[in-house]
Structure formats: structure tokens, C-alpha cells
Design an enzyme around this catalytic site. Sequence first.
Site, mmCIF file in Angstrom:
data_model
loop_
_atom_site.group_PDB
_atom_site.id
_atom_site.type_symbol
_atom_site.label_atom_id
_atom_site.label_comp_id
_atom_site.label_asym_id
_atom_site.label_seq_id
_atom_site.Cartn_x
_atom_site.Cartn_y
_atom_site.Cartn_z
ATOM 1 N N GLY A 73 29.837 59.524 124.917
ATOM 2 C CA GLY A 73 29.009 60.470 125.661
ATOM 3 C C GLY A 73 28.317 61.462 124.742
ATOM 4 O O GLY A 73 27.146 61.824 124.957
ATOM 5 N N SER A 74 29.010 61.886 123.714
ATOM 6 C CA SER A 74 28.418 62.851 122.775
ATOM 7 C C SER A 74 27.182 62.262 122.096
ATOM 8 O O SER A 74 26.179 62.956 121.913
ATOM 9 C CB SER A 74 29.431 63.257 121.698
ATOM 10 N N ASN A 154 32.798 70.299 133.048
ATOM 11 C CA ASN A 154 34.071 69.664 132.710
ATOM 12 C C ASN A 154 35.274 70.596 132.868
ATOM 13 O O ASN A 154 36.386 70.132 133.005
ATOM 14 C CB ASN A 154 34.031 69.106 131.283
ATOM 15 N N GLN A 182 31.038 63.940 133.540
ATOM 16 C CA GLN A 182 32.089 64.277 134.515
ATOM 17 C C GLN A 182 31.727 63.863 135.937
ATOM 18 O O GLN A 182 32.590 63.843 136.810
ATOM 19 C CB GLN A 182 32.367 65.788 134.492
ATOM 20 N N SER A 202 30.039 58.503 129.816
ATOM 21 C CA SER A 202 31.053 58.112 128.842
ATOM 22 C C SER A 202 32.092 57.207 129.497
ATOM 23 O O SER A 202 32.477 57.435 130.654
ATOM 24 C CB SER A 202 31.727 59.367 128.288
ATOM 25 N N GLY A 203 32.556 56.213 128.756
ATOM 26 C CA GLY A 203 33.508 55.251 129.304
ATOM 27 C C GLY A 203 34.898 55.813 129.565
ATOM 28 O O GLY A 203 35.506 55.539 130.595
ATOM 29 N N HIS A 204 35.394 56.630 128.620
ATOM 30 C CA HIS A 204 36.816 56.983 128.721
ATOM 31 C C HIS A 204 37.145 58.000 129.804
ATOM 32 O O HIS A 204 38.304 58.281 130.063
ATOM 33 C CB HIS A 204 37.373 57.423 127.352
ATOM 34 N N THR A 240 25.941 46.584 115.469
ATOM 35 C CA THR A 240 26.421 45.396 116.176
ATOM 36 C C THR A 240 27.150 45.826 117.446
ATOM 37 O O THR A 240 28.000 46.717 117.405
ATOM 38 C CB THR A 240 27.352 44.577 115.255
ATOM 39 N N CYS A 327 42.407 76.027 123.060
ATOM 40 C CA CYS A 327 43.518 76.004 122.105
ATOM 41 C C CYS A 327 43.542 74.703 121.304
ATOM 42 O O CYS A 327 43.995 74.673 120.171
ATOM 43 C CB CYS A 327 44.844 76.190 122.819
HETATM 44 C C1 LIG Z 1 33.958 64.248 127.642
HETATM 45 C C2 LIG Z 1 32.603 64.841 127.770
HETATM 46 C C3 LIG Z 1 31.585 64.574 126.831
HETATM 47 C C4 LIG Z 1 31.838 63.782 125.590
HETATM 48 O O1 LIG Z 1 32.035 62.411 125.825
HETATM 49 P P1 LIG Z 1 32.712 61.559 124.643
HETATM 50 O O2 LIG Z 1 32.591 60.143 125.096
HETATM 51 O O3 LIG Z 1 34.125 62.027 124.547
HETATM 52 O O4 LIG Z 1 31.917 61.836 123.416
HETATM 53 C C5 LIG Z 1 30.347 65.122 127.052
HETATM 54 N N1 LIG Z 1 30.093 65.886 128.120
HETATM 55 C C6 LIG Z 1 31.025 66.153 129.042
HETATM 56 C C7 LIG Z 1 30.674 66.982 130.233
HETATM 57 C C8 LIG Z 1 32.319 65.646 128.900
HETATM 58 O O5 LIG Z 1 33.243 65.942 129.816
#
Ligand SMILES: *Cc1c(COP(=O)(O)O)cnc(C)c1O
Length: 396
Positions: A73-74, A154, A182, A202-204, A240, A327
Amino acid sequence: MEKRSIYADNAATTAVSEEVLEAMLPYFREGYGNASSIYKLGRDAQRAVEDAREKVAKALGAEPREIYFTSCGSEADNWAIKGTAELMAKKGKKHIITSVFEHHAVLHTTEYLEKHGFEVTYIPVSDKGLIDPEDIKNAIREDTALVTIMYANNEIGTIQPIEEIAAICHEKGVIFHTDAVQAVGHVDIDVHKQGIDMLSLSGHKIHAQKGIGALYIRKGLTLPNLIHGGGQERGKRAGTENVPAIVGLGVAIEAATRNISEKNVGITKQRNKLIDGILTLPYTRLNGDRDKRLPGNLNISIEGIEGESLLLMLDMYGICASSGSACTSGSLDPSHVLLSIGLKHEVAHGSLRLSIEDDVTDEDVDYILDVIPKVVNRLREMSPVWEKMMKGEKYE
Ligand SMILES: *Cc1c(COP(=O)(O)O)cnc(C)c1O
């Protein structure tokens, strides 16, 4: 009460789901081909990538050719913002509008651009954590290149009026990007209908693996590359293809966006029960608008305690949660999000974020509501700040 294991930090990351893992596995071993290769092994990998692209597109109301896979996502945020900045600077437009409470993937990118000759306006948010579209309208100038506003926050989960903001941008001929990391899987999104030009995901955060994301770029908008190299992603993003991760993202987004409103009914009910239960403790407040928020998010400030101590104690009870304070990054500065909605430093420090999904049971909710008051009371008993508060003394 018997100790339970409860994961209530889905806004930080999620577990890879069974169906995602199953879909990914063949592409590590049998189906390991390079998606750019001409023989069958490669073509099969290519087909799997395109199949995933269709799934992502469908989930967003986009066309497959508008979806570009990224490493996270970043990266999607960086590409959207830096790419648009570079593109529009050529037309003399070097002004960007964003909000004060974006994710650092956005804020640190705009700060970087400020060092490189761009001007950035940071729109404030209300004490409920909402952006007023009028503020954006008033901030747009002749030289505005981009407006980037997150879909859902988030930390406090507030959902912004994205369609309205997009309409304002289009009226003024400004490109609109949203960080929807989010929001995807929790609110219904239709990029074409909502007039979104670019969207990061973002996938995770939706049960795919870490290290995969995507950027939707409306057709007709041609961003310069962020990653240069081979011709992958139609020449726009070299590297790739991470075929297993891409396949997993396709399956994950399809599952996450299935029956969103039905799923949200149960999650919202549990979330509200948690909010009401925790708010019965004195000197607590809910951060962020109660209704315009992600169904699984609650963020509550609990005065007289330190967020970090609370998290460690909750961990001993088997509850994974998060605090408003940063933190984890080794900094003791309170969260910029909580400060942006007007919290004092000491109040922001004692904040608790729970982010739940539809696997949370009634027993889980009861357990959390049993543990939190115990832990909070223990921490307050030991807290000099709380003692001063109770004596009515001023504390800093
Ligand atoms: C987690 C998050 C990201 C970053 O995504 P990553 O895949 O961890 O780089 C960006 N924006 C928001 C709002 C997020 O919650």
C-alpha cells in the site's frame, strides 16, 4: 473467566486466510513460471496474474487495465503522489492538498515533495475526525495538481465523504487520489461511480499476504513510472511479478468485498457493545464519529493510564490490541491522528484501538469487557497522574 486468545488488531494486519493460501500454493512450486516467458509455464503464470487483475478490478468497479500491482500500500501511495507531482509540475502545477491525519505513507511523501519545491496544504479535521469538503473546495488553487484524502482513517476509523470530495476536484479539474487501504472490504467502493481517479489498497489488511498492493489509475491518466526496469504492468511498474502474492490478493479482495453490508451488521453490533461497555468507565471518550466509522473500529481514550502499559497488560490476558500512541515506532510522541482531533497529549497517550472482524464471538466481547475494567483500574491505582486527577489537581 478462562483466558482466551483474541486478535483485535486487524487494522494493523490480518492473517492469510485458508482460501488465499490454497490459491497461492501452486504458484510457488508447480506454477513457478515467469509471467513474461513465452512457454506454457510462463503463460499460465501470466493468466493467473490477469485473472487476479480482473478480480481486483471487479471489486472496485474498475476495468482490469486500470489496475497495477505494487509491492504494498505504501508503494501505491508513493506512486500516486510522486507520479502526479512529476506529471503536473510540467504544467506548472506544484500545489498538493491532503489532510493532517493521513497515514505516514502519504504524509511523509508530501513532506518529501515539500523539500523538492512543492507546496502542500494540510486540511484540518473536525473533533469527530471528519473532513469538510468545503475546506477542500476553498483550498484548491490554479496551480493545484492533486488532492489526496484517505477513505477511512487507520486509527479512529472515520470514513470521509469521498464522492463529494471527488466531485469538487473534478469541477475544478484537479486529480483526486484516495488511500483506501483501510476501507477496502469494509465499505462498498465503486471508483467510476464515485469519481475516484486513483486508489491505493494493500493485501495484508484483507487477509492476503504482506508485501502486495495495488494502485487503481483511471484510464486516460498516464503516470510516470516509480520503478524503472522491465516491461511488467504494461511498462508502468517494473519487477518480475510476484505471482503467488498477486493470485492471493485476487482471492482475498473477492472474499473481502462479498456481502459487505451483511457482514457489517454483526460486526457493528459487537463493536457497539464494546464501545458502550468500555465507556461505562469514568474519564473515557470515544475518538472519531460514532456512525461515520469503519464497522470494526473503536478507539477510546482512557485518562490516567499509559497506552503502552495497557497493551502489555491486555497481552497477558491474550488480547492483541493497539494504542493511539506511536510506541511501535520507538517514539513517545502521541499519535498525530489523535492530536488532529484536538486531544491533549496526556489524553492521546492513553488510547486504545480495537479493530475486530466478523469472527469475533459474543464470548470474546464478554471477555474483553471483563478484562478491560480490571486492567484499567489496576493501572489507575498505580498511576500518579490518576491520583492527581482524583485529588482535583491540575496535571500535565
Ligand atoms: C497499512 C496502511 C498503509 C500501508 O500499507 P502497506 O501495505 O503496509 O505498505 C497505508 N495506508 C493506510 C491507511 C494503512 O492502514
